[in-house]
Scaffold this motif. Structure first.
Motif, short mmCIF file in Angstrom:
data_model
loop_
_atom_site.label_atom_id
_atom_site.label_comp_id
_atom_site.label_asym_id
_atom_site.label_seq_id
_atom_site.Cartn_x
_atom_site.Cartn_y
_atom_site.Cartn_z
N VAL A 6 0.85 -1.19 0.00
CA VAL A 6 0.00 0.00 0.00
C VAL A 6 0.89 1.24 0.00
CG1 VAL A 6 -1.72 1.32 1.28
CG2 VAL A 6 -1.88 -1.18 1.18
N GLY A 7 0.59 2.16 -0.93
CA GLY A 7 1.38 3.39 -1.02
C GLY A 7 2.55 3.31 -1.97
N LYS A 8 2.87 2.12 -2.47
CA LYS A 8 3.95 1.96 -3.43
C LYS A 8 3.43 2.23 -4.85
CE LYS A 8 6.82 0.51 -0.24
NZ LYS A 8 7.86 1.43 0.31
N ARG A 9 4.26 2.84 -5.67
CA ARG A 9 3.90 3.14 -7.06
C ARG A 9 4.73 2.27 -8.00
NH1 ARG A 9 5.21 7.43 -11.13
NH2 ARG A 9 3.30 7.77 -12.35
N ALA A 10 4.05 1.61 -8.93
CA ALA A 10 4.72 0.65 -9.81
C ALA A 10 4.47 0.98 -11.28
CB ALA A 10 4.23 -0.76 -9.52
N PHE A 11 5.43 0.66 -12.11
CA PHE A 11 5.27 0.71 -13.57
C PHE A 11 5.59 -0.66 -14.13
CE2 PHE A 11 7.09 1.13 -17.84
CZ PHE A 11 6.03 1.75 -18.50
N VAL A 12 4.70 -1.17 -14.97
CA VAL A 12 4.89 -2.48 -15.59
C VAL A 12 4.87 -2.29 -17.11
CG1 VAL A 12 4.10 -4.86 -15.74
CG2 VAL A 12 3.62 -3.52 -13.66
N SER A 13 5.98 -2.51 -17.76
CA SER A 13 6.01 -2.35 -19.21
C SER A 13 5.33 -3.54 -19.89
CB SER A 13 7.46 -2.22 -19.71
OG SER A 13 8.19 -3.41 -19.48
N GLY A 14 4.71 -3.28 -21.03
CA GLY A 14 4.03 -4.35 -21.76
C GLY A 14 2.97 -5.03 -20.94
N SER A 15 2.02 -4.25 -20.41
CA SER A 15 1.09 -4.80 -19.41
C SER A 15 -0.38 -4.72 -19.80
CB SER A 15 1.31 -4.10 -18.07
OG SER A 15 1.37 -2.70 -18.21
N GLN A 17 -1.79 -7.06 -21.60
CA GLN A 17 -2.25 -8.44 -21.67
C GLN A 17 -1.18 -9.36 -21.09
OE1 GLN A 17 -2.86 -9.31 -25.84
NE2 GLN A 17 -0.68 -9.55 -26.26
N GLY A 18 -1.50 -10.64 -21.01
CA GLY A 18 -0.52 -11.66 -20.63
C GLY A 18 0.08 -11.49 -19.26
N ILE A 19 1.38 -11.81 -19.16
CA ILE A 19 2.08 -11.78 -17.88
C ILE A 19 2.09 -10.37 -17.29
CG2 ILE A 19 4.34 -12.07 -16.78
CD1 ILE A 19 4.86 -14.36 -18.78
N GLY A 20 2.34 -9.38 -18.12
CA GLY A 20 2.38 -8.01 -17.63
C GLY A 20 1.08 -7.57 -17.02
N TYR A 21 -0.03 -7.90 -17.69
CA TYR A 21 -1.35 -7.57 -17.16
C TYR A 21 -1.59 -8.28 -15.83
CZ TYR A 21 -6.39 -7.09 -16.70
OH TYR A 21 -7.65 -6.81 -16.23
N ALA A 22 -1.22 -9.56 -15.75
CA ALA A 22 -1.41 -10.32 -14.52
C ALA A 22 -0.61 -9.73 -13.37
CB ALA A 22 -1.03 -11.78 -14.74
N ASN A 89 8.93 -5.96 -18.28
CA ASN A 89 8.24 -7.13 -18.81
C ASN A 89 8.10 -7.14 -20.33
OD1 ASN A 89 6.16 -9.47 -18.69
ND2 ASN A 89 5.04 -7.82 -19.71
N VAL A 90 8.05 -5.96 -20.95
CA VAL A 90 7.73 -5.90 -22.37
C VAL A 90 8.71 -6.75 -23.18
CG1 VAL A 90 9.16 -3.86 -22.88
CG2 VAL A 90 7.12 -4.33 -24.24
N GLY A 91 8.19 -7.41 -24.22
CA GLY A 91 9.06 -8.24 -25.03
C GLY A 91 8.38 -8.73 -26.29
N VAL A 92 9.19 -9.13 -27.25
CA VAL A 92 8.70 -9.76 -28.47
C VAL A 92 9.33 -11.15 -28.57
CG1 VAL A 92 8.28 -7.63 -29.74
CG2 VAL A 92 10.55 -8.65 -29.80
N ILE A 137 12.46 -5.52 -11.35
CA ILE A 137 12.26 -6.93 -11.69
C ILE A 137 12.30 -7.07 -13.20
CG2 ILE A 137 10.72 -8.92 -11.51
CD1 ILE A 137 9.41 -7.40 -9.09
N PHE A 138 13.15 -7.97 -13.68
CA PHE A 138 13.20 -8.31 -15.09
C PHE A 138 12.44 -9.62 -15.31
CE2 PHE A 138 16.76 -5.46 -14.66
CZ PHE A 138 16.87 -4.83 -15.90
N ILE A 139 11.52 -9.61 -16.27
CA ILE A 139 10.80 -10.83 -16.62
C ILE A 139 11.52 -11.49 -17.79
CG2 ILE A 139 8.60 -11.88 -17.22
CD1 ILE A 139 8.65 -10.47 -14.49
N SER A 140 12.40 -12.42 -17.47
CA SER A 140 13.19 -13.12 -18.49
C SER A 140 12.53 -14.47 -18.77
CB SER A 140 14.64 -13.28 -18.01
OG SER A 140 15.44 -13.91 -18.98
N SER A 141 13.32 -15.47 -19.08
CA SER A 141 12.77 -16.76 -19.49
C SER A 141 13.82 -17.84 -19.30
CB SER A 141 12.35 -16.69 -20.97
OG SER A 141 12.12 -17.97 -21.50
#
Length: 263
Positions: A6-15, A17-22, A89-92, A137-141
């Motif tokens: 609570v009170g934290k501000r986040a940015f999620v790239s590529g969000s 749909q998919g993992i980013g949206y979740a 998170n964003v990726g192709v 956080i990097f969303i790699s694979s």
């Protein structure tokens, strides 16, 4: 467990749909304020409306930007401001024969999958260090460790994300800023779902049977099914929280047991 977001501000790239949206939805459910991102204003607006419906009272907004376009990225950085949590998170991705991958393709994969995280982290990390707290956080694979022969360009970029995350973590010594990477496995994202549907139609099989056949074809998978985006999001949300303070510079696996190494 209260993740104290609570009170934290986040940015999620590529969000949108998919993992980013979740991940965006999971962070909102924990009380964080979230800025989502997609390539177009329409996609971002639709994601914001969907998230507001899914998490009543959620503080969510969006910034459109295509990470293939350096000018759009500059505009995004100019309007984003400071965040406590950055999820790269964003990726192709795609399946291509090595000899058919052009120089432009290699550059596009690198710009979107690697340089997006570099540019965002370069913008946000100094602010986090100045405040003494932050999460990147990097969303790699798992493909960054076990590079597929028919996705060499993709695997290269995912390995690059692991390297960037590990290097940045070394800049956080003695602070409450952490940088970690998630090694996801085959996930049933929107793009994968569309591909499975197209294959099932072409072969005259049901989507469920085709989905199961593809998931179980990987002999090293312990999960023996596709990972759901929310399963990646749960780990990301933990890493974004203050309770993960002792985890830094790590590459954590949410790969369904596909990787056969113990580390």
């Amino acid at each position: 467990m209260d993740l104290d977001l609570v009170g934290k501000r986040a940015f999620v790239s590529g969000s949108t749909q998919g993992i980013g949206y979740a991940i965006a939805e999971a962070l909102l459910a924990e009380g964080a304020t979230v800025v989502v991102n997609g390539r177009s204003e329409d996609r971002v607006a639709a994601a914001v409306r969907k998230l507001e419906a899914a998490v009543p009272g959620a503080a969510v907004s969006g910034i459109p930007a295509d990470f293939e376009d350096a000018e759009q990225v500059r505009r995004l950085l100019g309007s984003l401001g400071e965040v406590d949590i950055l999820v790269n998170n964003v990726g192709v991705f795609g399946v291509d024969a090595f000899e058919e991958i052009s120089d432009d393709d290699w550059q596009r994969y690198f710009d979107v999958n690697v340089m997006s995280g570099v540019r965002l982290s370069r913008h946000e990390l100094p602010h986090m260090l100045a405040r003494g707290w932050g999460r990147i956080i990097f969303i790699s694979s798992e493909s960054g460790v076990n590079v597929p022969a028919d996705m060499t360009h993709y695997g290269m970029t995912k390995a690059g994300m692991i390297a960037v995350g590990n290097g940045l973590a070394k800049l956080t010594r003695g602070t409450d800023v952490t940088v970690n990477t998630i090694l996801g496995g085959p996930t049933y994202s929107d793009g994968v779902a569309q591909a499975v549907e197209e294959i099932s139609q072409a072969r005259g099989q049901s989507v469920d049977s085709m989905k199961s056949a593809i998931a179980t074809a990987n002999q090293t998978s312990l999960l023996q099914r596709f990972i759901e985006p929310v399963e990646i999001a749960r780990l990301a949300t933990y890493l974004a929280s203050p309770v993960s303070s002792a985890t830094n510079g790590a590459a954590l696996r949410a790969d369904g047991g596909i990787l056969t190494t113990t580390l």
